[in-house]
Write an enzyme that holds these catalytic residues in place. Structure first.
Site, PDB file in Angstrom:
ATOM      1  N   CYS A 108       0.832  -1.203   0.000  1.00  0.00           N
ATOM      2  CA  CYS A 108       0.000   0.000   0.000  1.00  0.00           C
ATOM      3  C   CYS A 108       0.869   1.257   0.000  1.00  0.00           C
ATOM      4  CB  CYS A 108      -0.914  -0.009   1.218  1.00  0.00           C
ATOM      5  SG  CYS A 108      -1.910   1.486   1.403  1.00  0.00           S
TER       6      CYS A 108
ATOM      7  N   CYS B 109      -3.956  -2.572   6.516  1.00  0.00           N
ATOM      8  CA  CYS B 109      -3.938  -1.149   6.185  1.00  0.00           C
ATOM      9  C   CYS B 109      -5.246  -0.729   5.503  1.00  0.00           C
ATOM     10  CB  CYS B 109      -2.749  -0.869   5.263  1.00  0.00           C
ATOM     11  SG  CYS B 109      -2.580   0.844   4.758  1.00  0.00           S
TER      12      CYS B 109
END
Length: 368
Positions: A107, A203
């Site tokens: 990410c 996340c």
């Protein structure tokens, strides 16, 4: 540590609604920057169990309150399609292959930092910033990534796939602080999130049982649980749902034929065997340890930095132990040789290399 000169005082900060990014914004303002907050919408499928609303909306409300208190503008950026395609999709694919990926590292590498920088350029900002517990140092070789001062919160592991160019225009204002200092600063300035719990889990997805999450795309498939000597001792739900080094038990969907075995010893997943077999071993068994790993797609943060041949340390999970060893290159491929055998190495996990506080680089672990 050499501090950067402020030539352009505009900075775009990833503003999550948490205390770390809020204090980071506050510190930047005190240093003379014009701060613009950016709330990133990445995942709207997770629901608040009490309200039934998308969980990200709670964070957005807090981000708006904090931005108002700090008197900074807040923009909302929707990258959900990109996040699902480039982070969540590959994560499911990796688990299907029996790997254990790290979506947080992915990410940061392909969504958060590049997309924030793209937006920063649109508004003429010279820097982007986040509330990560890590530091950036500028020296004669350029920019380097350092571990955060707070060793219990250090997030340099999650940033190890960033590039030298990423570091050139990034700021980590809380990297020199400890978490309790950050909360104290937030409280003293009346920030509404000073005691807000930090995010956990995947996340932007949040805390969710991993097997339940994976079952959205991966169907359970019963398989055998075997001792390394070949004795069948139970059944599992499918090798995709398990990680090397996990403790064996019913809490992770493993049914043992002879439960008394677990009462006598602790057993851990030693390896995954095709087509759908989990091999387990008692604690301390040699099959749980490895001395060498291959590093797939090894990434060096700063190519101008000469990697030392010795006194390098490796971390195989966030806040895990630092294992001494050496990085070697054979036939254009990288390997890390541990000084002592290391347990619970899983393919797909990231190995991150350190020289002292400096993060050298990273890559995916492969055992064969």
């Amino acid at each position: 540590m050499k501090l950067r000169k402020i030539n352009n005082k505009t900075v775009l900060i990833g503003f999550s609604g948490g205390v770390d990014s809020s204090v980071a914004a506050l510190l930047l303002k005190k240093q003379g920057y014009k701060v613009i907050g950016a709330f990133l919408k990445m995942y709207s499928d997770t629901k608040n169990p009490l309200t039934g609303e998308c969980s990200y909306l709670d964070d957005l409300k807090m981000a708006k309150k904090s931005a108002l208190k700090l008197n900074i503008p807040l923009i909302e950026l929707d990258y959900e399609n990109e996040y699902k395609k480039n982070v969540i999709g590959p994560m499911f694919s990796a688990y299907k292959k029996g790997l254990t990926p790290n979506p947080d590292i992915l990410c940061n590498k392909i969504i958060k930092f590049p997309y924030l920088w793209r937006e920063a350029e649109k508004i003429g900002a010279k820097y982007i910033a986040t509330g990560h517990y890590a530091r950036i140092n500028e020296g004669k070789e350029g920019y380097s990534l350092l571990a955060g001062r707070d060793k219990s919160k250090d997030q340099s592991y999650f940033l190890a796939a960033l590039s030298h160019e990423d570091l050139r225009h990034s700021l980590f204002p809380v990297g020199n602080l400890k978490k309790q200092e950050v909360r104290r600063i937030a409280k003293s300035h009346g920030l509404p999130n000073w005691n807000k719990h930090g995010t956990v889990g995947i996340c932007f997805v949040g805390q969710i049982p991993m097997q339940k999450f994976l079952q959205q795309k991966i169907k359970p498939r019963k398989g055998k649980v075997m001792m390394v000597d070949g004795e069948v001792i139970g059944a599992h739900s499918g090798i995709s749902f398990y990680t090397i080094g996990q403790k064996v038990g019913s809490n992770i969907g493993i049914d043992i034929i002879k439960p008394q075995l677990l009462a006598q010893k602790r057993f851990y997943i030693a390896s995954k065997k095709k087509p759908n077999i989990l091999l387990v071993a008692p604690e301390g068994y040699s099959a749980l340890s490895k001395k060498e790993v291959k590093i797939k797609d090894f990434h060096l943060i700063n190519t101008r930095y000469k990697i030392p041949k010795s006194k390098v340390a490796a971390r195989i999970r966030h806040l895990g132990n630092l294992h001494a060893g050496r990085l070697i290159k054979k036939n254009k491929k990288y390997y890390f040789v541990f000084s002592k055998p290391v347990q619970a190495l899983a393919e797909g996990q990231y190995i991150v290399l350190y020289k002292g506080e400096r993060v050298i680089g990273s890559g995916e672990i492969r055992l064969r």
